[in-house]
Design an enzyme around this catalytic site. Structure first.
Site, PDB file in Angstrom:
ATOM      1  N   ASN A 244      11.135  -5.510   1.043  1.00 16.91           N
ATOM      2  CA  ASN A 244      10.637  -6.235   2.217  1.00 16.91           C
ATOM      3  C   ASN A 244       9.122  -6.167   2.278  1.00 16.91           C
ATOM      4  O   ASN A 244       8.552  -5.078   2.399  1.00 16.91           O
ATOM      5  CB  ASN A 244      11.202  -5.626   3.500  1.00 16.91           C
ATOM      6  N   GLU A 245       8.452  -7.317   2.166  1.00 17.85           N
ATOM      7  CA  GLU A 245       7.006  -7.410   2.368  1.00 17.85           C
ATOM      8  C   GLU A 245       6.257  -6.288   1.650  1.00 17.85           C
ATOM      9  O   GLU A 245       5.404  -5.622   2.231  1.00 17.85           O
ATOM     10  CB  GLU A 245       6.694  -7.381   3.870  1.00 17.85           C
ATOM     11  N   VAL A 246       6.593  -6.078   0.397  1.00 20.18           N
ATOM     12  CA  VAL A 246       5.989  -4.972  -0.340  1.00 20.18           C
ATOM     13  C   VAL A 246       4.514  -5.258  -0.606  1.00 20.18           C
ATOM     14  O   VAL A 246       4.084  -6.409  -0.712  1.00 20.18           O
ATOM     15  CB  VAL A 246       6.734  -4.718  -1.666  1.00 20.18           C
TER      16      VAL A 246
END
Length: 608
Positions: free
Chosen positions: A563-565
């Site tokens: 997630n949204e790394v």
């Protein structure tokens, strides 16, 4: 355990291990030792989340606090250890009013520089001859604070191992013996600024705690101003002599986070990630009969570990499983439905069997499929020569006539009953719920379930249960799904980690589609103490824990690898994404793999 074993009809003993634990909030050096005295610890049953419990009192609640940030100070750029001396003559230094950055009060704009502040303080009459809590304020980036020449505290790390603490409040306990109380007490603060603003830039209010909430919790509002820290759990148990010769497995559905486990003084392992299930074979460490066993678990949820409320402790179930040495391996059953039409469904069953004995065994694996009413609709039996100390996968195929398809409107669940026999005697048996359904994604039709287009009306749902904290009580997990379904949801993305088994069980029963997500960060963490510290060493094991545990759930339609790394859109990010997605597909090629990307960076190409 004896009573439960006597009531078991299956050759496999599988029981909750949630009751009768002792808990300590804080650290204890020798708590792993079997003879450690935990008689004054708190008695708890699991699941347990200590972050929702009342915090211990602060020192300030009994120690008067004196705020010194607001006022007239003397300031000098540079660095000299003699400047902490209360007798040092600072009359040539610049007079400044704080709080303010030193760029504002002195136009001191250089980076990677030092500066000092000094002032005399008045001790109020009611604080004289008492220890005081000195409220220095917030300092960008690193400080050492002295009272009358004696260091009373400091946060951050000076070069060469520089580490900022720019947003941390400075509250330092000053013993009464250091204070004169006659107006000549001197506070001296050494400051290092790495980049950007520098200096003593903010005053701070008194530290406040109310119930589980701390106004200066390191995670701040993101974690609801709750506090993690270190905690210990201990459990004393015995196993009946009849279980000797079986394989004993200890399974934790989830511990937040960074836990270490000891049994009878032997360190049996560790598990850093707070959201994946893990297990240990404790056969060689456990005692039987009249001898007691002592299980100890240290949990370290210290620091800024998350961007949301994570909880702290053994917040999901613990299980004890006893099997014959010839048994089905943990997560060793994998069901797929490669062909589904109205007339029939082909069910492929892959079962991994293990033989932990010193000799080869001739075994028979019987697989029976039961419909929603418990009626047998298909069965098969396969013989197998299983080598000593080895495991082997066996593939079977069964056909179900006129299958009832799983969907949000009709969440029909079948059951697979797997039985392992040696010499005509059943030695292991396991039930696995599953659903029959097809999924597909394409640019023309979008998502199709059982051949029909279906729009996902979903939400990103975190793992906590409101005022219950992170505790994954079965009914609470089910109730969340009920409420979401009643509100019109048909899909959930598990933001941003694998959920509890009970949550997915509820989604199967109630008909809720799920995007099962692995991580919120990869190598580059988003907080100083999050999973980024462990990614390189543990990602493979944690991906296995998610996919192997959850791949039989019909509710799961997609795997999300992140997630949204921070690496999103970078060359190393593309490489990591390909690595993770490739491994997920090795474990389960039946579902697509996605990654949740946020706007503002280069778009990601479809990894599928």
């Amino acid at each position: 355990v004896s009573a439960l074993q006597a009531s078991q009809t299956s050759p496999r003993l599988h029981m909750l291990f949630d009751d009768g634990w002792q808990f300590l909030r804080g650290d204890a050096a020798d708590a792993w030792k079997p003879d450690f005295d935990d008689s004054d610890w708190q008695k708890v049953d699991l699941p347990h989340d200590w972050a929702i419990e009342d915090l211990p009192p602060l020192a300030e609640e009994t120690t008067p606090a004196l705020s010194v940030a607001d006022g007239i100070w003397r300031f000098c750029p540079g660095d000299d250890p003699t400047w902490s001396d209360p007798a040092f003559d600072d009359t040539a230094w610049q007079e400044v009013r704080l709080p303010a950055t030193w760029e504002a009060h002195s136009n001191y704009t250089a980076d990677n520089v030092y500066g000092w502040y000094r002032r005399r303080i008045e001790i109020p009459a009611e604080m004289k001859s008492r220890d005081i809590m000195l409220l220095v304020g917030k300092i960008d980036d690193v400080d050492e604070t002295f009272v009358n020449g004696v260091k009373v505290g400091g946060l951050g790390q000076f070069p060469p191992d520089y580490q900022t603490a720019w947003d941390q409040p400075r509250r330092y306990l000053v013993p009464a013996r250091l204070l004169r109380g006659d107006g000549t007490d001197v506070v001296a603060v050494r400051v290092f600024d790495g980049s950007g603003a520098g200096g003593l830039y903010a005053a701070i209010p008194p530290h406040e705690r109310c119930g589980p909430f701390d106004s200066e919790a390191e995670g701040g509002g993101a974690v609801g101003f709750t506090v993690g820290g270190v905690g210990w759990y201990r459990k004393v148990f015995s196993l009946p002599e009849e279980l000797r010769g079986r394989r004993i497995l200890l399974t934790f559905d989830g511990v937040y986070m960074n836990c270490e486990i000891w049994l009878n003084g032997h360190r049996i392992g560790e598990h850093p990630y707070g959201y994946t299930t893990f297990f240990f074979d404790i056969t060689d460490q456990v005692a039987f009969g009249d001898r007691r066993n002592v299980l100890a678990v240290r949990v370290d949820a210290s620091g800024k570990t998350s961007r949301w409320y994570p909880g702290a402790g053994i917040y999901r179930h613990v299980w004890l499983t006893a099997t014959d040495p010839v048994h089905i391996a943990p997560w060793g059953v994998y069901l797929t439905t490669p062909e589904v039409v109205a007339e029939q469904a082909l069910v492929q069953v892959r079962t991994t069997l293990r033989n932990e004995t010193p000799g080869a065994k001739q075994v028979v694996l019987t697989s029976r499929l039961l419909d929603t009413d418990g009626k047998e609709v298909a069965a098969t039996a396969t013989p197998l020569d299983l080598a000593a100390r080895q495991g082997q996968e066996l593939v079977q195929e069964l056909v179900i006539p006129r299958p009832r398809l799983w969907s949000p409107e009709d969440p029909a669940l079948y059951r697979l009953v797997s039985r392992v026999s040696v010499g005509g005697k059943a030695v292991d048996e396991l039930e696995t719920p599953f659903g029959i359904r097809t999924i597909s994604f394409d640019a023309t039709h979008g998502f199709r379930l059982n051949g029909k287009p279906l729009k996902l009306r979903g939400g990103c749902v975190h793992h906590d249960n409101g005022c219950l904290g992170a505790c994954a009580f079965d009914r609470a997990e089910e109730r969340r799904v009920e409420l979401l379904k009643a509100a019109g949801f048909n899909a959930i993305r598990t933001a941003h980690n694998p959920p509890s088994p009970a949550f997915l069980d509820a989604c199967d029963r109630l008909g809720m589609l799920v995007i099962d997500e692995a991580f919120d960060c990869w190598q580059r963490g988003k907080n100083p103490h999050d999973y980024g510290r462990f990614f390189d060493k543990w990602w493979r094991q944690d991906i296995e824990a998610m996919v192997l545990r959850d791949r039989n759930h019909p509710c799961v339609i997609l795997w999300s690898i992140g997630n949204e790394v921070v690496e999103q859109g970078t060359p190393e990010g593309v490489e990591i994404a390909a690595m993770l997605a490739g491994y997920v597909r090795q474990l389960d090629p039946t579902r697509p793999v996605i990654q949740a990307a946020h706007p503002g960076t280069n778009p990601w190409e479809n990894m599928d």
